[in-house]
Design a protein around this motif. Structure first.
Motif, PDB file in Angstrom:
ATOM      1  N   TRP A 103       0.805  -1.223   0.000  1.00  0.00           N
ATOM      2  CA  TRP A 103       0.000   0.000   0.000  1.00  0.00           C
ATOM      3  C   TRP A 103       0.832   1.265   0.000  1.00  0.00           C
ATOM      4  O   TRP A 103       0.275   2.365  -0.054  1.00  0.00           O
ATOM      5  N   GLY A 104       2.162   1.136   0.100  1.00  0.00           N
ATOM      6  CA  GLY A 104       2.999   2.316   0.105  1.00  0.00           C
ATOM      7  C   GLY A 104       3.034   2.991   1.466  1.00  0.00           C
ATOM      8  O   GLY A 104       2.361   2.574   2.415  1.00  0.00           O
ATOM      9  N   THR A 105       3.830   4.034   1.568  1.00  0.00           N
ATOM     10  CA  THR A 105       3.987   4.760   2.836  1.00  0.00           C
ATOM     11  C   THR A 105       3.539   6.208   2.698  1.00  0.00           C
ATOM     12  O   THR A 105       4.041   7.095   3.384  1.00  0.00           O
ATOM     13  N   GLU A 106       2.605   6.437   1.816  1.00  0.00           N
ATOM     14  CA  GLU A 106       2.037   7.786   1.693  1.00  0.00           C
ATOM     15  C   GLU A 106       1.413   8.190   3.022  1.00  0.00           C
ATOM     16  O   GLU A 106       0.637   7.426   3.601  1.00  0.00           O
ATOM     17  N   PRO A 107       1.740   9.369   3.554  1.00  0.00           N
ATOM     18  CA  PRO A 107       1.253   9.751   4.882  1.00  0.00           C
ATOM     19  C   PRO A 107      -0.223  10.151   4.884  1.00  0.00           C
ATOM     20  O   PRO A 107      -0.583  11.313   5.023  1.00  0.00           O
ATOM     21  N   ARG A 108      -1.075   9.143   4.726  1.00  0.00           N
ATOM     22  CA  ARG A 108      -2.521   9.341   4.778  1.00  0.00           C
ATOM     23  C   ARG A 108      -3.153   8.120   5.432  1.00  0.00           C
ATOM     24  O   ARG A 108      -2.557   7.042   5.476  1.00  0.00           O
ATOM     25  N   LYS A 161       1.468  10.956  24.067  1.00  0.00           N
ATOM     26  CA  LYS A 161       0.454   9.918  24.170  1.00  0.00           C
ATOM     27  C   LYS A 161      -0.943  10.419  23.837  1.00  0.00           C
ATOM     28  O   LYS A 161      -1.843   9.631  23.604  1.00  0.00           O
ATOM     29  N   SER A 162      -1.119  11.706  23.858  1.00  0.00           N
ATOM     30  CA  SER A 162      -2.436  12.242  23.530  1.00  0.00           C
ATOM     31  C   SER A 162      -2.552  12.409  22.032  1.00  0.00           C
ATOM     32  O   SER A 162      -1.584  12.286  21.287  1.00  0.00           O
ATOM     33  N   GLY A 163      -3.750  12.700  21.594  1.00  0.00           N
ATOM     34  CA  GLY A 163      -3.974  12.904  20.167  1.00  0.00           C
ATOM     35  C   GLY A 163      -4.866  11.824  19.606  1.00  0.00           C
ATOM     36  O   GLY A 163      -4.991  10.730  20.158  1.00  0.00           O
ATOM     37  N   PRO A 164      -5.496  12.102  18.472  1.00  0.00           N
ATOM     38  CA  PRO A 164      -6.456  11.161  17.891  1.00  0.00           C
ATOM     39  C   PRO A 164      -5.761   9.989  17.199  1.00  0.00           C
ATOM     40  O   PRO A 164      -4.587  10.060  16.840  1.00  0.00           O
ATOM     41  N   SER A 165      -6.527   8.912  16.987  1.00  0.00           N
ATOM     42  CA  SER A 165      -6.054   7.810  16.172  1.00  0.00           C
ATOM     43  C   SER A 165      -6.166   8.192  14.703  1.00  0.00           C
ATOM     44  O   SER A 165      -6.950   9.059  14.327  1.00  0.00           O
ATOM     45  N   LEU A 166      -5.381   7.524  13.895  1.00  0.00           N
ATOM     46  CA  LEU A 166      -5.377   7.798  12.466  1.00  0.00           C
ATOM     47  C   LEU A 166      -6.671   7.286  11.836  1.00  0.00           C
ATOM     48  O   LEU A 166      -6.966   6.093  11.891  1.00  0.00           O
ATOM     49  N   LYS A 167      -7.455   8.193  11.251  1.00  0.00           N
ATOM     50  CA  LYS A 167      -8.721   7.813  10.629  1.00  0.00           C
ATOM     51  C   LYS A 167      -8.960   8.660   9.385  1.00  0.00           C
ATOM     52  O   LYS A 167      -8.642   9.851   9.369  1.00  0.00           O
ATOM     53  N   PRO A 168      -9.536   8.061   8.350  1.00  0.00           N
ATOM     54  CA  PRO A 168      -9.893   8.858   7.168  1.00  0.00           C
ATOM     55  C   PRO A 168     -11.211   9.577   7.390  1.00  0.00           C
ATOM     56  O   PRO A 168     -11.963   9.273   8.330  1.00  0.00           O
ATOM     57  N   SER A 169     -11.528  10.512   6.532  1.00  0.00           N
ATOM     58  CA  SER A 169     -12.842  11.138   6.605  1.00  0.00           C
ATOM     59  C   SER A 169     -13.896  10.159   6.102  1.00  0.00           C
ATOM     60  O   SER A 169     -13.592   9.215   5.358  1.00  0.00           O
ATOM     61  N   ARG A 170     -15.125  10.395   6.505  1.00  0.00           N
ATOM     62  CA  ARG A 170     -16.215   9.504   6.094  1.00  0.00           C
ATOM     63  C   ARG A 170     -16.395   9.517   4.578  1.00  0.00           C
ATOM     64  O   ARG A 170     -16.687   8.491   3.958  1.00  0.00           O
ATOM     65  N   ALA A 171     -16.182  10.678   3.966  1.00  0.00           N
ATOM     66  CA  ALA A 171     -16.334  10.766   2.515  1.00  0.00           C
ATOM     67  C   ALA A 171     -15.274   9.943   1.797  1.00  0.00           C
ATOM     68  O   ALA A 171     -15.557   9.282   0.783  1.00  0.00           O
ATOM     69  N   GLU A 172     -14.033   9.958   2.304  1.00  0.00           N
ATOM     70  CA  GLU A 172     -12.972   9.164   1.684  1.00  0.00           C
ATOM     71  C   GLU A 172     -13.257   7.673   1.816  1.00  0.00           C
ATOM     72  O   GLU A 172     -13.040   6.900   0.870  1.00  0.00           O
ATOM     73  N   ALA A 173     -13.720   7.253   2.994  1.00  0.00           N
ATOM     74  CA  ALA A 173     -14.043   5.839   3.187  1.00  0.00           C
ATOM     75  C   ALA A 173     -15.193   5.425   2.280  1.00  0.00           C
ATOM     76  O   ALA A 173     -15.182   4.323   1.698  1.00  0.00           O
ATOM     77  N   ASP A 214     -22.502  -1.943   6.282  1.00  0.00           N
ATOM     78  CA  ASP A 214     -22.319  -0.715   5.497  1.00  0.00           C
ATOM     79  C   ASP A 214     -22.290   0.538   6.358  1.00  0.00           C
ATOM     80  O   ASP A 214     -22.408   1.651   5.857  1.00  0.00           O
ATOM     81  N   ASP A 215     -22.090   0.378   7.659  1.00  0.00           N
ATOM     82  CA  ASP A 215     -22.070   1.507   8.582  1.00  0.00           C
ATOM     83  C   ASP A 215     -20.697   2.182   8.531  1.00  0.00           C
ATOM     84  O   ASP A 215     -19.665   1.538   8.734  1.00  0.00           O
ATOM     85  N   LEU A 216     -20.684   3.471   8.249  1.00  0.00           N
ATOM     86  CA  LEU A 216     -19.441   4.238   8.197  1.00  0.00           C
ATOM     87  C   LEU A 216     -19.333   5.222   9.357  1.00  0.00           C
ATOM     88  O   LEU A 216     -18.498   6.135   9.327  1.00  0.00           O
ATOM     89  N   SER A 217     -20.137   5.036  10.384  1.00  0.00           N
ATOM     90  CA  SER A 217     -20.174   6.009  11.472  1.00  0.00           C
ATOM     91  C   SER A 217     -18.919   6.004  12.330  1.00  0.00           C
ATOM     92  O   SER A 217     -18.710   6.929  13.126  1.00  0.00           O
ATOM     93  N   ASP A 218     -18.075   4.965  12.197  1.00  0.00           N
ATOM     94  CA  ASP A 218     -16.853   4.968  12.996  1.00  0.00           C
ATOM     95  C   ASP A 218     -15.775   5.869  12.386  1.00  0.00           C
ATOM     96  O   ASP A 218     -14.732   6.081  13.000  1.00  0.00           O
ATOM     97  N   TRP A 219     -16.032   6.415  11.188  1.00  0.00           N
ATOM     98  CA  TRP A 219     -15.106   7.384  10.605  1.00  0.00           C
ATOM     99  C   TRP A 219     -15.636   8.798  10.834  1.00  0.00           C
ATOM    100  O   TRP A 219     -16.829   9.052  10.714  1.00  0.00           O
ATOM    101  N   PRO A 220     -14.775   9.745  11.149  1.00  0.00           N
ATOM    102  CA  PRO A 220     -15.229  11.118  11.430  1.00  0.00           C
ATOM    103  C   PRO A 220     -15.559  11.869  10.141  1.00  0.00           C
ATOM    104  O   PRO A 220     -15.176  11.479   9.041  1.00  0.00           O
ATOM    105  N   GLU A 221     -16.287  12.960  10.287  1.00  0.00           N
ATOM    106  CA  GLU A 221     -16.584  13.813   9.143  1.00  0.00           C
ATOM    107  C   GLU A 221     -15.310  14.423   8.557  1.00  0.00           C
ATOM    108  O   GLU A 221     -15.178  14.569   7.348  1.00  0.00           O
TER     109      GLU A 221
END
Length: 391
Positions: A145-150, A258-270, A300-307
């Motif tokens: 998948w490569g190492t593109e920072p996304r 240690k603080s900060g969000p987990s890596l997640k895509p936007s709901r539109a990208e997913a 088909d639930d995408l609610s675990d991804w943020p806006e």
């Protein structure tokens, strides 16, 4: 003759927990007339069959090859029922290699069962970002998948075949037979997670063994995510051409926060990714059935991804990355100068470098002309020549 049951993947669908469980229960399995195919005698202590599949290349040039001689040695019958697991088998694409593997196994096994556990594509790719960001040498995830920072890599043509679960299952079915290949959806990605069949229970059912023999079924937990700052900084460093030592330093610095969000895509990208995968999943649902007889279908639930995705470096993380990169590039220049090599130009990064993922990489890639393999090899060669009195 003996019977073989092999779990072939896919990634991010419970292979590591399964392998750990079976390795811990090896003695209990032996008492029940079964065997966990531990490859420790041939593969340096690795508790699975990964040693029989060799991965090479990256991106479009990625290839998976199976060494049939070693594979048949690792899968040699050791009990009436033999169990094995290797998610690297999932990446085999050459039908001739899979057919040769099947032909060799049929000579020593009376019955062979192939089991695959399937993750939903968007969740699989996000879970693969953690191993892709690892500071060590290229992992399978980084190759694929490569190492593109996304959080989700940009779509490339080769992804189509890699995310088509149905097509991969069809290759194994063509080689081993329709009755020999069994597939299930990862319970975490099923429409009804609590009622979905589990991988361990499926293996136990095929082997005719009590499920209790594999130990208690762990509760369903979401896949562990990697901190966004850590993943992005690690992938930025790899894309910039820094070596393992420098990448480890960056990973340690990012892990200290240690603080900060987990890596997640936007709901539109997913949603866009799942739209590309919709034809694959429709064919999977039409052609395949799970252990319970139900069609294989993902939730088909995408609610675990943020806006708004969390795959952009914050200004603070960007400044920290810029500082680390500048220190490391300055150290590279000093080592080159001390070794008598031409001095590398230290890149000039603007005040906003690192604010968005990819910006630092672009600057460093254009201006830092000394990758790890290049300048370190030249330093070592110069030292060898000096020691031999040839300078």
């Amino acid at each position: 003759m003996a019977r073989l049951i092999v779990h072939i993947g896919a990634p991010a669908a419970g292979a590591a927990p399964l392998q750990s469980r079976l390795a811990r229960r090896a003695e209990a399995l032996e008492r029940a007339g079964a065997c966990w195919l531990d490859a420790s005698d041939l593969a340096g202590g690795r508790p699975n069959l990964d040693a029989m599949v060799k991965l090479s290349g990256r991106g479009e040039g990625f290839r998976a090859r199976i060494g049939l001689r070693r594979a048949l040695a690792l899968c040699k019958p050791r009990a009436e029922i033999c169990l094995g697991s290797s998610e690297r088998l999932w990446w085999l694409e050459d039908p001739a290699l899979i057919a040769g593997f099947a032909e060799g196994l049929r000579k020593v096994y009376e019955r062979i069962d192939i089991v695959a556990c399937l993750p939903r594509q968007d969740r699989m790719l996000v879970a693969q970002r953690a191993p892709a960001a690892a500071p060590r040498a290229l992992t399978p995830a980084a190759r694929l998948w490569g190492t593109e920072p996304r959080a989700l890599p940009s779509w490339r043509p080769e992804f189509e075949g890699r995310l088509d679960h149905a097509a991969r299952l069809d290759r194994w079915r063509a080689a081993f037979g329709a009755d020999a290949v069994h597939a299930l959806v990862d319970p975490r990605d099923a429409p009804e997670p609590e009622a979905a069949p589990t991988l361990a229970a499926t293996l136990a059912g095929l082997a005719g063994l009590p499920a209790e023999l594999f130990g208690p079924e762990p509760p369903l937990r979401p896949r562990r995510g990697i901190r966004a700052a850590r993943a992005l900084m690690a992938m930025e460093a790899r894309e910039a051409g820094l070596g393992p030592r420098e990448r480890r330093e960056i990973a340690a610095a990012a892990a200290a926060t240690k603080s900060g969000p987990s890596l997640k895509p936007s709901r539109a990208e997913a949603a866009a990714l799942m739209a590309r995968c919709a034809p694959f999943n429709a064919r999977l649902e039409a052609d395949w059935r799970g252990p319970d007889g139900a069609p294989l279908r993902f939730a088909d639930d995408l609610s675990d991804w943020p806006e708004v995705g969390t795959d952009r470096l914050s200004p603070e993380a960007g400044r920290a990355l810029r500082k680390l990169l500048m220190e490391m590039l300055a150290r590279m220049t000093a080592e080159q100068k001390a070794a008598g090599l031409r001095r590398a130009r230290v890149p000039r990064l603007g005040p906003e470098a690192g604010r968005a993922a990819g910006r630092t990489v672009g600057e460093v890639r254009k201006q830092a002309e000394w990758g790890e393999l290049g300048w370190r090899k030249r330093i070592r060669r110069r030292r060898r020549l000096a020691a031999a009195g040839k300078l």
